[in-house]
Each structure stands twice: as structure tokens, then as C-alpha cells.
Write a protein that holds these residues in place. Structure first.
Motif, short mmCIF file in Angstrom:
data_model
loop_
_atom_site.label_atom_id
_atom_site.label_comp_id
_atom_site.label_asym_id
_atom_site.label_seq_id
_atom_site.Cartn_x
_atom_site.Cartn_y
_atom_site.Cartn_z
N THR A 97 2.37 -0.48 5.96
CA THR A 97 3.25 -0.44 7.08
C THR A 97 4.06 -1.73 7.14
O THR A 97 3.60 -2.85 6.72
CB THR A 97 2.42 -0.63 8.39
N PRO A 98 5.63 -1.28 7.28
CA PRO A 98 6.25 -2.53 7.15
C PRO A 98 5.93 -3.55 8.22
O PRO A 98 5.59 -3.36 9.29
CB PRO A 98 7.85 -2.10 7.75
N LYS A 99 6.36 -4.88 7.88
CA LYS A 99 6.08 -6.10 8.60
C LYS A 99 6.83 -5.67 10.24
O LYS A 99 8.11 -5.44 10.10
CB LYS A 99 6.55 -7.35 8.25
N GLY A 100 6.44 -6.13 11.18
CA GLY A 100 6.84 -6.00 12.45
C GLY A 100 6.82 -4.41 13.07
O GLY A 100 6.93 -4.22 14.42
N ARG A 103 1.26 -0.08 13.47
CA ARG A 103 0.68 0.98 12.83
C ARG A 103 -0.02 2.15 13.75
O ARG A 103 -0.51 1.66 14.63
CB ARG A 103 -0.55 0.29 12.03
N THR A 140 0.27 -4.76 4.77
CA THR A 140 1.69 -4.88 5.26
C THR A 140 2.34 -4.61 3.96
O THR A 140 2.40 -5.28 2.97
CB THR A 140 1.73 -6.19 6.02
N THR A 142 4.98 -5.06 1.12
CA THR A 142 5.92 -6.01 0.65
C THR A 142 7.23 -5.55 0.14
O THR A 142 7.99 -6.44 -0.10
CB THR A 142 4.83 -6.48 -0.80
N THR A 144 10.25 -2.69 1.66
CA THR A 144 10.62 -1.86 2.68
C THR A 144 11.79 -0.62 2.31
O THR A 144 12.71 -1.16 1.60
CB THR A 144 10.75 -2.41 4.11
#
Length: 673
Positions: A97-100, A103, A140, A142, A144
Motif C-alpha cells: 500500500t502506498p504511503k498515506g 489499506r 508500505t 517503497t 508507487t
């Protein structure tokens, strides 16, 4: 009422490069995860993005760069061999899941997804391959994805594979390594990285610039192969949540598709040729591979929430999934009844599913199967757009996809032309009909003929089964036998027999022309059993002859699509054998006398031999004479005066000619007093 999907085909010529883009607008009623992705440019090696491309998977000791402009040259190696008895594949699943970003996927969602995909593959392989979740890890991301039209997200996926492999291995092993060959998963083990759809993108059109999945592909297809897989993933398939349901169906199709790549399968596509030709060579500059334009195959466009489509015949054959009763190799003109391709092989009725015929001229193999209606699928009646540019080739109905008998081919090699690129063993529908109105199916009463004209396929009727006839223009089966491999000039003769064998269900009859090199010797009509024989002339020159028997069919044989054929053999002609003798006029003479001898040369088949005769006394040549034809093989020779008393041993040697072998007489003894 037939369910149709009409796709208009067009082309745009820019400068000297032909740019082909695959762009089909999304259709909410029947989302297709691969057909409905943004365009990609196939003409430029540096342009475009991946909808669902594959990365090569090769042993570390033999890394090879993939020539396709859309594929990277990374290779992987060290795959363990799968055991024949194992059936269950282990999935190491990583949710990246991309940061921010929140999920939304839980373990239960993953297991539901894998359960559906496992059920599909278990059904397609009749229980020879299924999937279970081994581990689930949440990380998370690394790297995107980018939705930019110029983005190439392949490098993003490879970074996620590196991150995912370290997350699921106890020693944080890197299976990908940013392009460096690594160990890779074990036998029947797959690393699956699932990546969330972007907000407001239920069909994955923008999340990764249209790339819904990516998978590694080994060279040899097998249900025991392993690999790395990437797919977008939503959440549940709850009907009340249309966005999540759409994403789930897209993910289900994509994951099943990418695992097919891990098995070694390439895309299910469509082969489109210009200039009115419906069938063209894979080396042709006027044809292109339109990837994914086969919604009837899991390796093609798919059908979204309507279920994952079954594998086509060529794919099943590559994986070794069809029994001898389910597949047939057509070698002669014949008629067959095809059973419909089942949604699942489990419990499927026995019968012929796929017929393969090899074009005797081009050597290419065509596979024919019968596709029934897809349960719950209704193709939209409206045109889906112009996926190949702005120039319309003939109207909104250029290419129509529907149920029925399909003709398919596998790409015989990796290819790239100005029109596009394709992978070896990529499956392609051969569209039927004129360029302005082609179909994915062969209508009743219509005939498809390969570009060589040597194979024709015709559908008589389609219903519960399909009646299909094959016409194969074959050269007659002809064998040539000899009574001997050599013959002696003027003395023996070899008899050559040409014999036809059953071809296209008949014993070919006609004529056989026997030739010595380019010189015609004789034309002989065959018997009703297809036999023609000829005895070679005894006067063939002394050498090795190339004797050819050329069969020409009569009208009745031609009517069964049997063609002429030439078969050659070798016959060596040696020199004629000779018999030679020497006889003394007197066995006793006085010293100083001139002895006389008569030499005879006899050659069967030659009444007037010529050549040279040499007479020897005690090993020393004392006389040489010419044997002319007027002598008829007999000559009397007067030898020099004898100088010593005693016994003289006399022998004569015949030199032979270009047609007669040399011969030496027996020794006779002369007493000199």
C-alpha cells in the motif's frame, strides 16, 4: 440471437513509422481488465506503457535480453523442478500500500480472491494445479505507480517484487534484485504483489497507467512452473459496493491471467492483416498482433464480472491438459465433430475439443475449436471504438467477436515489425472474412483457407456440437524401391518401382514419369493399386545416376485434393566385366624364334570390345597392340625373338575402356629350346 462485440480497426501512419495503439473505452456493463486499458504505442522501442506485459524468466547461466521494445531484459534463474505428483501451488502474497493511502484489503479478501482463482485453474487443469495462500504480508510500498501517460511502471513493479520477496523470506532474500538474476521461488511457489486501485478508478484505467498486472514467463509451458506476479486488487465482491465489486472482478481476472504467464502462457490475441488478406505470415510487414483481443480466453481480454473465460485449445495443448481423445491432429481431408469447449474440465463430457492441422506448405499449425455461449455474457451491440488509430478500415463493424468455431495460430517466433511486436507462442485468432467485416468465428457454410491455399476449413453446422470439415491439399505419399543399387553397363539393369500409399483416404492413381537427371526415360501409368515400374536402360553411362519418379494424379485422384510429388533415388552404373585369355601358337620353340600368341577379350553385351592389350614375358612388357572393333575381341600378336633357353611365363593385360573393366589373363608357359 447472437451476442456481439464489434471493434473498429484503424491505422495511423506517422512519418515512416506506423504507430499502433490499443485503446478501447471502458464498458461498464462488461468490464474487461485488459481490453479496456489505456493505449500503448507498439512502434517505438522507447514509447508506451505496459497493460499486462510479461518479463522473461531464464536460467542465470544463460541470461537473454528480450528483443520486444516493451519488455525489460532482466532474467531470473534457479527455479526448482516441480515434482510430477504435486498439484498445489503456494502463494506468498504481499499487500503493498502506498504511503498515506488507507489499506482496505484484509486477509479474508485475499483468501477469497485466491479461492476463486484456484477454483478456476483447478477446473481448467482437471485438478492438476490449484493455489493456496502460504503467507500474507502487509508492507508500505517503497515504489508507487504513476498514472502519467508517459510512465513505464514496470520498474515500479520490479522494485515491489524485490521488497515483497524480502518480506516473505526468513532471510530477507531478494528474488528479483532490481534486474539481477536471483534464486527465485521454489517449485510451485509464486510471489504475488497486490497493489490497491487508486480512488475513483474502479477498472484500473489510471492507477498504473492502465497496467493491471505483470508476470514472469518461463520459456517452456508447464503447470508446475513458478514465478513472480503483480496485480491490482480491490476489496470484496459485495454487489452493494459496485466499485469494490468491479475491482474484485478485475483483480480475479488479472491474477488468473498473470498466473497463466507464470505457467508459461502468452497472450490470447488477434492477428490482423491488411490488403484483404485474412491470413499472413508472422514475418509479414503488413500484419500485426492485436494483443488481448480475444475475450474468450483467460490470456486475452476477459469478461470482468461475468467469470474468467476458459483456456483455448492451443493453451491447453501447450500445458499438456488435453487427452488424446480431446485433441486430434488432422493430416488428411476429413470431417470431425467438435464438442464445445467446457467452462471447466472437471466433469466435462468426453469428446474432441481441439483439432490441429499443419499446412503442408508453410508448416504452420492451425487449431480449431468450438466456443459456445459464455454464461451470463452479453456483448454490447455498439461499437467499442477505434483501437488502432483514426483511419477507419471499413466501418464500425470491422471486427466482430462472437460464439462459434474459431481458427487460431501460435506465433512461431518472437516478432516485431513497424506494426507492433509479439512473443513466441502468443495465441492469435485468425479473423474470418473481408477486411471491412471480419469475425472471430467461422460462420455456418463459410470456408477459411490458409494463405498457401493448401488447407481449407469449413463449418457445416453449429449447435450442441459443431461439424467441421478439413480439406488438406497433400502431395501423394510415394515410395520408390530398386531391385539393386548398382548395375553393370550393357550387362545388368535395375528395375525401379514407384508405389503410392493412401493419401486423403484414397490410393492415388495416375502416371509416373521416370527421369535420369533432367532426361525423361519413360512415363508409366499406375495400376489400380498405385504401382508403376520401369527397368532402367542397360546403356546408362558409367557413373552414379539420380533417378526421379514423378507421380502425376489423374482426375479422380485430384478430386480428393492429392497433388503431384517427385521422389528420387540413386543408381550406380559400373563398367561391364570382361573375360580375357591368351593362347600360344606353339608351346615349344627354338631359341631365336618369334613366338605368337592369340589374345581374346569377351564382354557380355558388347560384341566388339576395343582397348589396348599389353603382353608381358616374365613380368616385362614386350608388346603393346590396339584392339579395334574390327577384331571383334580377338587379336594375334607376334612377340620379339627369344634370346635365352628355358621357360618363359607369358601374360596379357587388357586395359579396358570407359565402359569396360580391365582384365588380366592367366599365365601361360612357353618352353624355349
Amino acid at each position: 440471437m447472437r451476442r456481439r462485440r464489434a471493434i473498429s480497426l484503424a491505422s495511423t501512419l506517422v512519418a515512416s513509422a506506423l504507430t499502433v495503439s490499443l485503446a478501447v473505452p471502458a464498458v461498464a456493463a462488461s468490464p474487461s481488465p485488459h481490453v479496456t486499458s489505456p493505449s500503448r504505442t507498439l512502434a517505438s522501442p522507447s514509447a508506451g506503457s505496459n497493460q499486462d506485459d510479461t518479463l522473461p524468466w531464464a536460467p542465470r547461466s544463460t541470461p537473454t535480453a528480450d528483443p520486444s521494445p516493451l519488455l525489460r531484459s532482466e532474467t531470473l534463474g534457479g527455479l526448482a523442478a516441480a515434482t510430477a505428483s504435486s498439484t498445489v501451488h503456494q502463494l506468498d502474497v504481499v499487500i503493498a500500500t502506498p504511503k498515506g493511502q488507507k489499506r482496505t484489503v484484509q486477509d479474508s479478501d485475499v483468501r477469497s480472491l485466491v479461492s476463486d482463482v484456484s477454483g478456476y485453474w483447478s477446473g481448467q487443469t482437471n485438478g492438476r494445479a490449484s493455489f493456496t495462500v502460504k503467507t500474507i504480508k502487509y508492507v508500505t510500498a517503497t515504489a508507487t505507480c504513476s498514472s502519467s501517460s508517459s510512465a513505464d511502471n514496470t520498474s515500479v513493479v520490479t522494485k515491489l517484487w524485490t521488497q515483497g520477496s524480502k518480506a516473505v523470506t526468513s532471510n530477507k532474500q531478494d528474488w528479483w534484485g532490481g534486474g539481477s538474476p536471483k534464486t527465485g521461488p521454489a517449485a510451485r511457489e509464486h510471489l504475488v504483489v497486490l497493489y490497491p486501485f487508486a480512488a475513483g478508478d474502479p477498472h484500473g484505467l489510471t492507477t498504473c497507467n492502465g497496467m493491471l498486472g505483470l508476470g514472469t514467463t518461463p520459456t517452456k509451458a508447464s503447470v508446475g512452473n513458478s514465478g513472480l506476479t503483480f496485480a491490482l486488487f480491490g476489496a470484496s465482491d459485495a454487489a452493494a459496493d459496485h466499485a469494490n465489486a468491479s475491482q474484485f472482478y478485475e483483480s480475479r481476472q488479472s491474477l488468473a491471467h498473470e498466473l497463466g504467464h507464470n505457467f508459461g502462457l502468452q497472450h490470447a490475441s488477434m492477428w490482423w492483416c491488411l490488403k484483404g488478406a485474412s491470413d499472413g505470415a508472422f514475418s509479414s510487414l503488413s500484419c500485426l498482433m492485436a494483443s488481448y483481443l480475444d475475450p474468450y480466453d483467460v490470456m486475452g481480454g476477459g469478461n470482468g464480472d461475468k467469470g474468467i473465460p476458459a483456456l483455448s485449445g492451443p493453451q491447453k495443448i501447450r500445458l499438456g491438459l488435453l487427452s488424446t481423445a480431446q485433441r486430434r491432429t488432422v493430416t488428411d481431408t476429413t470431417a470431425l465433430t467438435l464438442q464445445p469447449v467446457p467452462a471447466s474440465e472437471k466433469g466435462a463430457p468426453a469428446g474432441l475439443q481441439a483439432a490441429q492441422v499443419k499446412d503442408p506448405s508453410t508448416g504452420e499449425v492451425y487449431t480449431v475449436e468450438y466456443r459456445p455461449s459464455l454464461p451470463g455474457v452479453t456483448f454490447p451491440a455498439t461499437d467499442l471504438g477505434s483501437p488502432f488509430g483514426t483511419y477507419d478500415m471499413g466501418g464500425s463493424g470491422d471486427y466482430t467477436v462472437d460464439d462459434g468455431v474459431r481458427v487460431m495460430r501460435l506465433a512461431t517466433s518472437q516478432g516485431e515489425t513497424s506494426w507492433g511486436n509479439w512473443s513466441k507462442n502468443e495465441q492469435a485468432i485468425v479473423p474470418i472474412g473481408p477486411a471491412s467485416n471480419r469475425t472471430s468465428y467461422l460462420p455456418d457454410g463459410k470456408t477459411f483457407t490458409t494463405r498457401s491455399g493448401k488447407v481449407s476449413i469449413r463449418v457445416a453446422a453449429q449447435g450442441a456440437t459443431a461439424s467441421v470439415s478439413f480439406v488438406v491439399h497433400r502431395k501423394a505419399r510415394l515410395s520408390v524401391a530398386r531391385t539393386a543399387t548398382t548395375q553393370r553397363y550393357a550387362q545388368t539393369a535395375v528395375r525401379v518401382t514407384a508405389r503410392t500409399a493412401t493419401t486423403n483416404g484414397v490410393r492415388p492413381t495416375g502416371t509416373v514419369t521416370f527421369k535420369d537427371g533432367s532426361r525423361t526415360l519413360k512415363t508409366v501409368r499406375t495400376s489400380s493399386a498405385g504401382v508403376a515400374a520401369y527397368t532402367l536402360p542397360k546403356t546408362l553411362s558409367v557413373k552414379t545416376h539420380s533417378v526421379t519418379a514423378t507421380f502425376s494424379p489423374d482426375a479422380a485422384t485430384k478430386a480428393r485434393y492429392v497433388e503431384a510429388i517427385a521422389v528420387g533415388t540413386k543408381v550406380k552404373v559400373t563398367k561391364a566385366s570382361a573375360a580375357a585369355s591368351v593362347r600360344l601358337a606353339h608351346t615349344k620353340i627354338k631359341k631365336g624364334s618369334k613366338p605368337k600368341v592369340t589374345v581374346k577379350v569377351a564382354v557380355k553385351g558388347i560384341t566388339k570390345p576395343t582397348g589396348t592389350i599389353k603382353v608381358y614375358e616374365n613380368g616385362h612388357k614386350v608388346k603393346t597392340v590396339k584392339l579395334t572393333s574390327s577384331r571383334k575381341g580377338k587379336i594375334t600378336v607376334t612377340l620379339p625373338k627369344t634370346k635365352k633357353r628355358g621357360t618363359v611365363k607369358i601374360v596379357a593385360k587388357y586395359s579396358g575402356t570407359s565402359k569396360i573393366a580391365a582384365k588380366t589373363t592367366k599365365t601361360v608357359k612357353l618352353k624355349v629350346r
